[in-house]
Design a protein around this motif. Structure first.
Motif, PDB file in Angstrom:
ATOM      1  N   LYS A  25       0.858  -1.177   0.000  1.00 39.19           N
ATOM      2  CA  LYS A  25       0.000   0.000   0.000  1.00 39.19           C
ATOM      3  C   LYS A  25       0.897   1.231   0.000  1.00 39.19           C
ATOM      4  O   LYS A  25       2.035   1.167   0.452  1.00 39.19           O
ATOM      5  N   PRO A  26       0.390   2.343  -0.481  1.00 37.98           N
ATOM      6  CA  PRO A  26       1.201   3.559  -0.421  1.00 37.98           C
ATOM      7  C   PRO A  26       1.613   3.825   1.027  1.00 37.98           C
ATOM      8  O   PRO A  26       0.804   3.749   1.941  1.00 37.98           O
ATOM      9  N   LYS A  27       2.875   4.110   1.214  1.00 39.33           N
ATOM     10  CA  LYS A  27       3.399   4.302   2.561  1.00 39.33           C
ATOM     11  C   LYS A  27       3.127   5.715   3.050  1.00 39.33           C
ATOM     12  O   LYS A  27       3.358   6.676   2.343  1.00 39.33           O
ATOM     13  N   THR A  28       2.661   5.787   4.281  1.00 37.67           N
ATOM     14  CA  THR A  28       2.488   7.084   4.911  1.00 37.67           C
ATOM     15  C   THR A  28       3.608   7.258   5.929  1.00 37.67           C
ATOM     16  O   THR A  28       4.065   6.296   6.528  1.00 37.67           O
ATOM     17  N   ASP A  29       4.069   8.463   6.089  1.00 37.08           N
ATOM     18  CA  ASP A  29       5.137   8.713   7.037  1.00 37.08           C
ATOM     19  C   ASP A  29       4.644   8.480   8.454  1.00 37.08           C
ATOM     20  O   ASP A  29       3.600   8.987   8.863  1.00 37.08           O
ATOM     21  N   VAL A  30       5.414   7.705   9.202  1.00 33.42           N
ATOM     22  CA  VAL A  30       5.099   7.410  10.594  1.00 33.42           C
ATOM     23  C   VAL A  30       5.975   8.305  11.449  1.00 33.42           C
ATOM     24  O   VAL A  30       7.187   8.370  11.268  1.00 33.42           O
ATOM     25  N   LYS A  31       5.365   8.993  12.378  1.00 34.13           N
ATOM     26  CA  LYS A  31       6.108   9.877  13.286  1.00 34.13           C
ATOM     27  C   LYS A  31       6.528   9.083  14.519  1.00 34.13           C
ATOM     28  O   LYS A  31       5.701   8.445  15.168  1.00 34.13           O
ATOM     29  N   TYR A  32       7.825   9.117  14.801  1.00 31.81           N
ATOM     30  CA  TYR A  32       8.347   8.437  15.982  1.00 31.81           C
ATOM     31  C   TYR A  32       9.637   9.129  16.402  1.00 31.81           C
ATOM     32  O   TYR A  32      10.284   9.812  15.621  1.00 31.81           O
ATOM     33  N   GLU A  33       9.982   8.944  17.641  1.00 33.72           N
ATOM     34  CA  GLU A  33      11.195   9.528  18.204  1.00 33.72           C
ATOM     35  C   GLU A  33      12.264   8.447  18.336  1.00 33.72           C
ATOM     36  O   GLU A  33      11.946   7.265  18.487  1.00 33.72           O
ATOM     37  N   LYS A  34      13.501   8.852  18.315  1.00 34.69           N
ATOM     38  CA  LYS A  34      14.618   7.935  18.493  1.00 34.69           C
ATOM     39  C   LYS A  34      14.466   7.155  19.800  1.00 34.69           C
ATOM     40  O   LYS A  34      14.697   5.949  19.838  1.00 34.69           O
ATOM     41  N   SER A  35      14.044   7.827  20.845  1.00 35.48           N
ATOM     42  CA  SER A  35      13.908   7.187  22.154  1.00 35.48           C
ATOM     43  C   SER A  35      12.888   6.048  22.136  1.00 35.48           C
ATOM     44  O   SER A  35      12.994   5.112  22.923  1.00 35.48           O
ATOM     45  N   GLU A  36      11.911   6.114  21.219  1.00 35.18           N
ATOM     46  CA  GLU A  36      10.910   5.055  21.126  1.00 35.18           C
ATOM     47  C   GLU A  36      11.492   3.769  20.540  1.00 35.18           C
ATOM     48  O   GLU A  36      10.932   2.689  20.735  1.00 35.18           O
ATOM     49  N   LEU A  37      12.608   3.858  19.838  1.00 30.58           N
ATOM     50  CA  LEU A  37      13.218   2.678  19.231  1.00 30.58           C
ATOM     51  C   LEU A  37      14.267   2.032  20.124  1.00 30.58           C
ATOM     52  O   LEU A  37      14.635   0.882  19.904  1.00 30.58           O
ATOM     53  N   LEU A  38      14.751   2.761  21.130  1.00 31.37           N
ATOM     54  CA  LEU A  38      15.761   2.199  22.023  1.00 31.37           C
ATOM     55  C   LEU A  38      15.157   1.090  22.868  1.00 31.37           C
ATOM     56  O   LEU A  38      14.013   1.162  23.284  1.00 31.37           O
ATOM     57  N   GLY A  39      15.938   0.038  23.099  1.00 30.93           N
ATOM     58  CA  GLY A  39      15.488  -1.048  23.952  1.00 30.93           C
ATOM     59  C   GLY A  39      15.545  -2.399  23.249  1.00 30.93           C
ATOM     60  O   GLY A  39      16.136  -2.560  22.184  1.00 30.93           O
ATOM     61  N   HIS A  40      14.894  -3.376  23.864  1.00 34.46           N
ATOM     62  CA  HIS A  40      14.904  -4.763  23.387  1.00 34.46           C
ATOM     63  C   HIS A  40      13.727  -5.017  22.444  1.00 34.46           C
ATOM     64  O   HIS A  40      12.583  -4.706  22.778  1.00 34.46           O
ATOM     65  N   TRP A  41      14.017  -5.623  21.286  1.00 35.43           N
ATOM     66  CA  TRP A  41      13.015  -5.959  20.285  1.00 35.43           C
ATOM     67  C   TRP A  41      13.037  -7.460  20.066  1.00 35.43           C
ATOM     68  O   TRP A  41      14.100  -8.070  19.967  1.00 35.43           O
ATOM     69  N   VAL A  42      11.850  -8.075  20.000  1.00 35.69           N
ATOM     70  CA  VAL A  42      11.757  -9.518  19.785  1.00 35.69           C
ATOM     71  C   VAL A  42      10.893  -9.814  18.562  1.00 35.69           C
ATOM     72  O   VAL A  42       9.951  -9.084  18.257  1.00 35.69           O
ATOM     73  N   ARG A  43      11.229 -10.873  17.917  1.00 35.78           N
ATOM     74  CA  ARG A  43      10.490 -11.322  16.735  1.00 35.78           C
ATOM     75  C   ARG A  43       9.137 -11.869  17.177  1.00 35.78           C
ATOM     76  O   ARG A  43       9.053 -12.666  18.109  1.00 35.78           O
ATOM     77  N   THR A  44       8.082 -11.459  16.500  1.00 33.95           N
ATOM     78  CA  THR A  44       6.751 -11.932  16.857  1.00 33.95           C
ATOM     79  C   THR A  44       6.288 -13.084  15.971  1.00 33.95           C
ATOM     80  O   THR A  44       5.380 -13.806  16.340  1.00 33.95           O
ATOM     81  N   ASN A  45       6.922 -13.271  14.814  1.00 35.85           N
ATOM     82  CA  ASN A  45       6.584 -14.385  13.933  1.00 35.85           C
ATOM     83  C   ASN A  45       7.323 -15.638  14.400  1.00 35.85           C
ATOM     84  O   ASN A  45       8.360 -15.561  15.032  1.00 35.85           O
ATOM     85  N   GLU A  46       6.800 -16.803  14.008  1.00 31.57           N
ATOM     86  CA  GLU A  46       7.467 -18.049  14.364  1.00 31.57           C
ATOM     87  C   GLU A  46       8.802 -18.149  13.641  1.00 31.57           C
ATOM     88  O   GLU A  46       8.955 -17.676  12.527  1.00 31.57           O
ATOM     89  N   MET A  47       9.753 -18.809  14.293  1.00 36.77           N
ATOM     90  CA  MET A  47      11.077 -18.980  13.708  1.00 36.77           C
ATOM     91  C   MET A  47      11.015 -20.041  12.618  1.00 36.77           C
ATOM     92  O   MET A  47      10.303 -21.015  12.727  1.00 36.77           O
ATOM     93  N   GLU A  48      11.799 -19.826  11.586  1.00 37.89           N
ATOM     94  CA  GLU A  48      11.878 -20.780  10.501  1.00 37.89           C
ATOM     95  C   GLU A  48      12.908 -21.845  10.841  1.00 37.89           C
ATOM     96  O   GLU A  48      13.861 -21.595  11.545  1.00 37.89           O
ATOM     97  N   GLU A  49      12.681 -23.044  10.317  1.00 41.51           N
ATOM     98  CA  GLU A  49      13.660 -24.113  10.497  1.00 41.51           C
ATOM     99  C   GLU A  49      14.882 -23.804   9.650  1.00 41.51           C
ATOM    100  O   GLU A  49      14.769 -23.403   8.502  1.00 41.51           O
ATOM    101  N   LEU A  50      16.046 -24.007  10.209  1.00 41.12           N
ATOM    102  CA  LEU A  50      17.271 -23.675   9.486  1.00 41.12           C
ATOM    103  C   LEU A  50      18.167 -24.880   9.241  1.00 41.12           C
ATOM    104  O   LEU A  50      19.322 -24.733   8.904  1.00 41.12           O
ATOM    105  N   GLU A  51      17.644 -26.082   9.430  1.00 35.95           N
ATOM    106  CA  GLU A  51      18.466 -27.256   9.173  1.00 35.95           C
ATOM    107  C   GLU A  51      18.926 -27.252   7.733  1.00 35.95           C
ATOM    108  O   GLU A  51      18.134 -27.061   6.822  1.00 35.95           O
ATOM    109  N   ASN A  52      20.185 -27.468   7.524  1.00 33.51           N
ATOM    110  CA  ASN A  52      20.786 -27.493   6.182  1.00 33.51           C
ATOM    111  C   ASN A  52      20.553 -26.191   5.418  1.00 33.51           C
ATOM    112  O   ASN A  52      20.435 -26.191   4.204  1.00 33.51           O
ATOM    113  N   SER A  53      20.462 -25.095   6.106  1.00 29.13           N
ATOM    114  CA  SER A  53      20.251 -23.808   5.462  1.00 29.13           C
ATOM    115  C   SER A  53      21.404 -22.880   5.804  1.00 29.13           C
ATOM    116  O   SER A  53      21.992 -22.979   6.869  1.00 29.13           O
ATOM    117  N   LYS A  54      21.686 -21.976   4.888  1.00 27.85           N
ATOM    118  CA  LYS A  54      22.738 -20.990   5.147  1.00 27.85           C
ATOM    119  C   LYS A  54      22.151 -19.639   5.512  1.00 27.85           C
ATOM    120  O   LYS A  54      22.877 -18.673   5.644  1.00 27.85           O
TER     121      LYS A  54
END
Length: 141
Positions: A25-54
């Motif tokens: 979709k056409p992207k709209t500018d999101v307003k955010y501050e640098k301080s809002e990005l500081l900290g710990h971020w975790v993946r919310t999607n399930e992890m993919e299997e990486l057996e025999n993968s690079k």
């Protein structure tokens, strides 16, 4: 000189074949501050299997004030934490001729030979910031 030209062409081919071009979709500018990005971020999607993968999968990362990031990755060898850097809204240069601009970018080395430059879009549904990487989302802990 011939080796340099070959390296540049090879790098461009890898970048073009590894990028996914998605119709969004056409992207709209999101307003955010640098301080809002500081900290710990975790993946919310399930992890993919990486057996025999690079492939390298980011599990989580910690964004620190001094543009330093600690990134936990999962690859075919296992889980490890690497140091990296981050930037907000700046142009990233891969080589002299190729650059891109992103909302948020992480840069790190998964090994001494392989550098990753990952570009995220910043979204703010319901006033909660989400970092999106081609359908893989990260939320702040």
């Amino acid at each position: 000189m011939k080796k340099l030209n070959s390296l540049i062409i090879f790098t461009i081919l890898i970048l073009l074949t590894s990028c996914k071009f998605e119709k969004d979709k056409p992207k709209t500018d999101v307003k955010y501050e640098k301080s809002e990005l500081l900290g710990h971020w975790v993946r919310t999607n399930e992890m993919e299997e990486l057996e025999n993968s690079k492939d390298v999968v980011i599990r989580k990362f910690n964004i620190k004030e001094d543009n330093i990031a600690e990134i936990e990755i999962l690859d075919s060898i296992g889980r490890k934490t690497v140091s990296g850097s981050w930037k907000i809204g700046e142009e990233q240069k891969i080589i002299e001729l190729i650059s891109f601009k992103s909302d948020f970018a992480l840069t790190f080395w998964s090994s001494s030979n392989y550098k990753h430059m990952i570009s995220f879009s910043v979204e703010k549904p319901d006033d909660k910031i989400i970092l999106n990487l081609q359908g893989v989302t990260f939320e702040k802990e």
